[in-house]
Every structure is written in C-alpha cells, then in structure tokens.
Design an enzyme around this catalytic site. Structure first.
Site, PDB file in Angstrom:
ATOM      1  N   HIS A   1       0.832  -1.198   0.000  1.00  0.00           N
ATOM      2  CA  HIS A   1       0.000   0.000   0.000  1.00  0.00           C
ATOM      3  C   HIS A   1       0.872   1.256   0.000  1.00  0.00           C
ATOM      4  CE1 HIS A   1      -4.134   0.769  -0.012  1.00  0.00           C
ATOM      5  NE2 HIS A   1      -4.131   1.582   1.015  1.00  0.00           N
TER       6      HIS A   1
ATOM      7  N   GLU B   1     -10.135 -10.674  -8.746  1.00  0.00           N
ATOM      8  CA  GLU B   1      -8.812 -10.643  -8.133  1.00  0.00           C
ATOM      9  C   GLU B   1      -8.339 -12.032  -7.723  1.00  0.00           C
ATOM     10  OE1 GLU B   1      -8.196  -6.807  -5.789  1.00  0.00           O
ATOM     11  OE2 GLU B   1     -10.148  -7.477  -5.090  1.00  0.00           O
TER      12      GLU B   1
ATOM     13  N   ASP C   1      -3.795  -8.263  -7.076  1.00  0.00           N
ATOM     14  CA  ASP C   1      -4.156  -9.470  -6.344  1.00  0.00           C
ATOM     15  C   ASP C   1      -4.297 -10.671  -7.265  1.00  0.00           C
ATOM     16  OD1 ASP C   1      -4.223  -8.931  -3.561  1.00  0.00           O
ATOM     17  OD2 ASP C   1      -5.871  -7.553  -3.945  1.00  0.00           O
TER      18      ASP C   1
ATOM     19  N   CYS D   1      -7.995  -2.255 -13.028  1.00  0.00           N
ATOM     20  CA  CYS D   1      -7.575  -1.165 -12.147  1.00  0.00           C
ATOM     21  C   CYS D   1      -6.355  -1.516 -11.312  1.00  0.00           C
ATOM     22  CB  CYS D   1      -8.736  -0.735 -11.243  1.00  0.00           C
ATOM     23  SG  CYS D   1      -9.286  -2.026 -10.129  1.00  0.00           S
TER      24      CYS D   1
HETATM   25  C1  PEP Z   1      -5.682  -4.981  -7.200  1.00  0.00           C
HETATM   26  O1  PEP Z   1      -5.618  -5.949  -6.449  1.00  0.00           O
HETATM   27  O2  PEP Z   1      -5.233  -4.992  -8.372  1.00  0.00           O
HETATM   28  C2  PEP Z   1      -6.299  -3.734  -6.731  1.00  0.00           C
HETATM   29  C3  PEP Z   1      -6.498  -2.732  -7.554  1.00  0.00           C
HETATM   30  O3  PEP Z   1      -6.620  -3.643  -5.413  1.00  0.00           O
HETATM   31  P1  PEP Z   1      -5.570  -3.291  -4.231  1.00  0.00           P
HETATM   32  O4  PEP Z   1      -4.235  -2.997  -4.865  1.00  0.00           O
HETATM   33  O5  PEP Z   1      -6.116  -2.141  -3.485  1.00  0.00           O
HETATM   34  O6  PEP Z   1      -5.567  -4.559  -3.453  1.00  0.00           O
HETATM   35 MG    MG Z   2      -6.795  -5.897  -4.658  1.00  0.00          MG
END
Ligand code: PEP
Ligand code: MG
Length: 577
Positions: free
Chosen positions: A196, A440, A464, A511
């Site tokens: 993150h 995911e 993910d 995304c």
């Molecule tokens: C992902 O897993 O690609 C995603 C966009 O969610 P996060 O990175 O917040 O887990």
């Molecule tokens: Mg994710």
C-alpha cells in the site's frame, strides 16, 4: 570518495536528489550503558530535552496538517502529544536513570517494555491498540535521543523537507505526513512494489525504492544521494560532474512530464477510432485534485481504506457519506467507482480492525468482502453511506476480492434491505446504482461468466490476481522476483474475464498497477481492454500511447502472446510504435 550503488525495487518513477535522513525505528538498535554518578544529572537533562523536542516536533506536524486530511489524523497526533505529558513516559524513565544509573535510551526502553506488558494483559481491545501508540511515541523519543537535539526550531518544522528518508519500512500514514513536509524521496529496507505504501508513493509522485536491505547501514545522514525510481538504484558518493548529469536527467524528466500535459484535453482515441476510458485510482482527498488536473474521465477505483486509517474506531455513516458525496460532486457527473472496504493483509489499519488475532496467512484469510460480510457493523454503514451519496453524481459500487457467486448474492440482498430502510427513512438514493465486482482471485476469473450475469460491471485487480494466481505474497520481498504480469496464466485469466464480460454485455475494466504501466498498454488493448483505471501519475502517458496505437494491428500480437509460453519475447513488438 568511491561511488556506492545500492539496488532495490523502484516503485515510483522519477529522480530525486537530496540529503539522507535515516529513521531508526526498531528497539533493537538501542545502545545500553551504565553511567557514573556525576553523569546522572546531565543524562536526565538530555532525556528532558528530547521530550520537549518531541513535543515541539509533533506540534509542528499538527499545525501543518492540511485541511484536506480527515480530522482523525489530527486527533491521532493529539493522542501522541498527550502521551508525551504522561508521567509513565516522563517521570518513570527519569527515576530509572537515577536508580539504575543507566543511559536515557536504556531507561526509556525498560519503561516501554513495562508499559507494553501491562497493555498486553488487558482484555479491552481498544486499550490494547494503544500499545502501537506507545511504540510510536517511544520511537520518536529514541530517534531524537540518538540524533541529538542540537538543531534549531526551523529544522524541526521541516524535518523531512527536501530529504531522502531511509527507513526499515514506512506505514502509509507516515508517507502522507512526510509528503506534506516536502520529502524528495524515500528508501525502505523492506516491502514490495505492490504494498500500500508503494502504491501511495506512486499516487503522490514521490520517487521511491523498496527492498534495499541494510540501506541504513550503507547510507549516512546528510550525504547527498540520487534515487532513480524507475530502475531501482540509489547512488551515493557521486563526483560533482555525475551529480550535474543526474540534475540534467531530472530536468529532462520534468520537461517530459510538462510536454505530456498537452494530452490533458485530447480524447483517448486510438488511431483506428476506438474510444478508451482512462479513469483514475484515488484514495486520498488530494488524489481527487490530481485526477481532475489530468482530466481523468472518472474514477475506476476509490480505495476507501484511507478513511479508516490513523484512528481507533471506524468512521460513522455520516462521515463516510460526506467523503463519498464530495468525490462525486468533484467529478461532476463522471463515474466514481467506490470500492467497499478492502481491509486485511497489508492494509492493516486501526479503525475497523476486528478484535481477533492476526491470521497465520492473512492474504488468504478474512480480507475485503469476507471481512465485511462477517462484520455487518462495518459493512452496512458504508453501504448506506454510498447509497445516500449516490444522488450527488454517477456513483458505482464495487466489491473487492469476490471468490464466489454466493458473496454477490449476499451483498445484493443487503443492498436491497438498505434501500428499503432508506426509503422508510425518507433518504434519497440512486435506485439504479450500478454494482460491480473485482476479479482478483483466479476462481472469480474462471467464473467471470457467472459473475457478469449477476453484476453491472467487472474490474480486474491484477495486483491481487497475480498474487493469487502465482501464489506469491505481494509484500514478501523474498518472492517478489516471481511476480510476473506476463505469466501465461495471468494473461489467460485476463483474457477470459474480458471475453466473459463482452459476451454478457457487461463492461470490464482493469484497475491494478498493470493498467498504469506503459509496458502493457498495447498488449491490454490487443487483448480487448477498453477501460483502464490507474494512479494519476501515469494517465497522460498512457493516453499518449493509446492515441498512437492501432488496435486492429495489436489483436494479432495479443493472440500470439496468449499462445506463447514466453510472452516476453513479444514485448519489443508490443512496446514499439
Ligand atoms: C488490485 O488488487 O489490483 C487492486 C487494484 O486492489 P488493491 O491494490 O487495493 O488490493
Ligand atoms: Mg486488490
């Protein structure tokens, strides 16, 4: 002086040139020694000076918090200020210095261990979370004791300003505070490109490297280094000519970004006339401004976790409603995809953390939608807030980490109930609020056809999806080398999802970080992706590639990539003009 080059993982592109500031956060590095009687008074003085320095530092942080941050960030700083007044942290260490004849760092560490022991026996989960606060406050004092307090007030206020911070690891909240003080870049010893904190660095435009082991041993406070955030290198001991060379590269990078601004108001249309949507991923309030600045066509992923950070209780329905409403108003009718809470794994925050021990394998545990379905007190207020905000723009609701159709059914049922409640409460909402789900987990990609029939849109979260498909923890740097977006299994799952969405007439976006990585844009276009969502820093560059691409010609290449067990071999053709 010899040039020293340390290699890690570049997680946020750009060059940073600045002086090093090391953060020593772990308790293990504390020196312990006995004092002679005549040293005691001056040691107590040294301890008291560091306490007032810590208070001064925190007051500065408090005064400089931008209005855009949630009030809880300020409350969090206030709690630490109060702790710095508490006799447990002020008088007790002084007594230890006197009675044990030990140095201040040692006395503070002993006292910290005593307090933590008491906290650990408490049943109250709220009080137990205070243990982290104790550690943060103690670490702050230890850091000051080690660095000395012979600095002026102005330096305190700008502690991180123009610095390249080197730390073991940084929490997302630390990163935000440092950015507000104007850090140039950061280097961490641990962490991966999809943590993150790394995602946040990209979204804040801070050049950053992670995974440089022992960086704090090799780099010295005050020395000038260059960070190359793209190639993952930090260079120290550079001769003036080399420093000038990197200053020129930094300027060239700034010119390149300036030139890209010409794409702000151009349509994202391919050479063969296909319109591509380029949405932004947002999480902090300032991301909204950044997304509007690059004329993002909407928000494809609003990570709501940020609202739950730096606090001990989750935000109430009204507070969430206001945050979602503000984002919807700011985007003036452009879609804003609000993802429901995705807590767990590397997104550990205080607010909303359930009272249970950490799972042995958190990435496979009670995360995201699983946690929300288990904790209705967390989930329902968020859904109600999103529903209420939906009348202020074009809201979309998105569910993270789906692994079965039953989870969709449960969410839809809860949303139906909440709509009924809102009607009874005479509160307006958009009855047609589109509900989508994230792909995911490999199971979701394999069943994307079922999911597409029950949802209004799908969005592929490649961060993910890659982690779960290749069985590699995205924040474990020992297996990071296996993280491969071009793995044939990953490409097949992406393609399968796109095909399922297409067959069901349901839009599919992507995304994950792959959407904002220029290496993959043409491949994704060839595979059939038409909706991208990314951190705003790369949006204009992706638009430039889109406008120079001919999708018709890319289909064949993407087809070859899907058949190949070495898709890398095709990369030169996929990244070319
Ligand atoms: C992902 O897993 O690609 C995603 C966009 O969610 P996060 O990175 O917040 O887990
Ligand atoms: Mg994710």
């Amino acid at each position: 002086m010899a040039v020293c080059a340390l290699h890690g993982i570049g997680v946020s592109r750009g060059y940073a040139i600045g002086r090093i500031l090391r953060l020593q956060r772990d308790q293990t590095e504390i020196v312990e020694y006995r004092l002679s009687l005549h040293q005691i008074d001056s040691e107590i003085e040294r301890f008291k000076r560091s306490l007032s320095f810590a208070k001064q530092e925190l007051r500065e942080v408090r005064n400089r918090l931008p209005d855009s941050l949630p009030a809880e960030v300020g409350a969090f700083v206030d709690t630490h200020l109060l702790m710095l007044e508490d006799s447990l942290l002020t008088h007790a260490p002084v007594e230890l210095i006197r009675s044990q004849q030990c140095n201040a760092e040692w006395a503070l560490k002993t006292q910290r261990d005593k307090i933590v022991q008491v906290f650990e026996t408490m049943d109250d989960s709220y009080l137990r979370t205070r243990r982290d606060d104790i550690d943060h406050v103690v670490m702050r004092i230890q850091r000051i004791l080690q660095a000395g307090t012979e600095t002026s007030d102005a330096v305190v206020a700008n502690r991180f300003s123009e610095r390249i911070v080197v730390a073991d690891d940084l929490a997302p909240a630390d990163t935000i505070l440092m950015q507000h003080q104007g850090i140039y870049g950061f280097i961490t010893e641990y962490g991966g490109p999809l943590s993150h904190t790394a995602i946040l660095a990209r979204s804040l435009g801070i050049p950053a490297l992670v995974g440089i082991h022992n960086a704090r041993r090799y780099l010295q406070d005050g020395e000038i280094v260059v960070i190359d955030g793209q190639h993952g290198v930090v260079l120290a001991g550079l001769e003036p000519e080399l420093l000038t060379y990197y200053q020129h590269r930094q300027q060239a990078e700034q010119r390149r970004l300036q030139q890209l601004r010409a794409f702000r108001h151009r349509p994202a249309r391919t050479l063969d006339g296909l319109h591509i949507t380029l949405h932004a991923n947002i999480e902090l309030p300032e991301d909204i401004t950044a997304a509007l600045d690059v004329s993002a066509s909407g928000v494809g992923l609003y990570r709501t976790e940020f609202l739950f950070m730096n606090r001990h209780t989750p935000p109430c329905e009204d507070e969430q409603f206001e945050a979602y409403r503000d984002a919807l108003i700011a985007f003036e009718g452009r879609p804003v995809t609000i993802r429901t809470l995705d807590l767990g794994a590397d997104k550990q925050v205080d607010g909303g953390r359930p009272d249970r021990p950490l799972a042995t394998n958190p990435a496979l545990g009670l995360r995201a939608i699983r946690l929300c379905l288990r904790e209705p007190n967390l989930f329902r207020p968020q859904l109600r807030a999103i529903l209420r905000a939906s009348v202020y723009g074009k809201a979309r609701l998105m569910i993270p980490m789906l692994s079965s159709i039953q989870e969709v059914t449960q969410v839809l049922q809860i949303v139906r109930e909440l709509k009924q409640q809102l009607q009874e409460d005479r509160l307006p909402f958009d009855p047609q609020l589109p509900i989508g789900g994230m792909i995911e987990v490999p199971a979701a990609a394999l069943c994307a056809d079922h999911l597409a029939r029950n949802l209004d849109f799908l969005s592929i979260g490649t961060n993910d999806l890659i982690q779960y498909t290749l069985a590699i923890d995205r924040v474990d740097e020992t297996v990071n080398y296996l993280y491969e977006p071009l793995h044939p299994a990953v490409l097949k799952l992406i393609h399968m999802t796109l095909t399922a969405g297409h067959a069901a007439g349901v839009p599919v976006s992507l995304c994950g970080e792959m959407a904002g990585d220029t290496q993959y844009t043409r491949l994704l276009l060839g595979l059939g992706l038409r909706h991208f969502s990314m951190h705003t820093g790369s949006l204009l560059e992706i638009k430039q590639i889109v406008t120079h691409s001919n999708v018709d010609g890319l289909r064949q290449l993407a087809c070859e990539a899907l058949q190949s067990n070495q898709p890398h071999d095709l990369m030169s053709r996929l990244t070319g003009p």
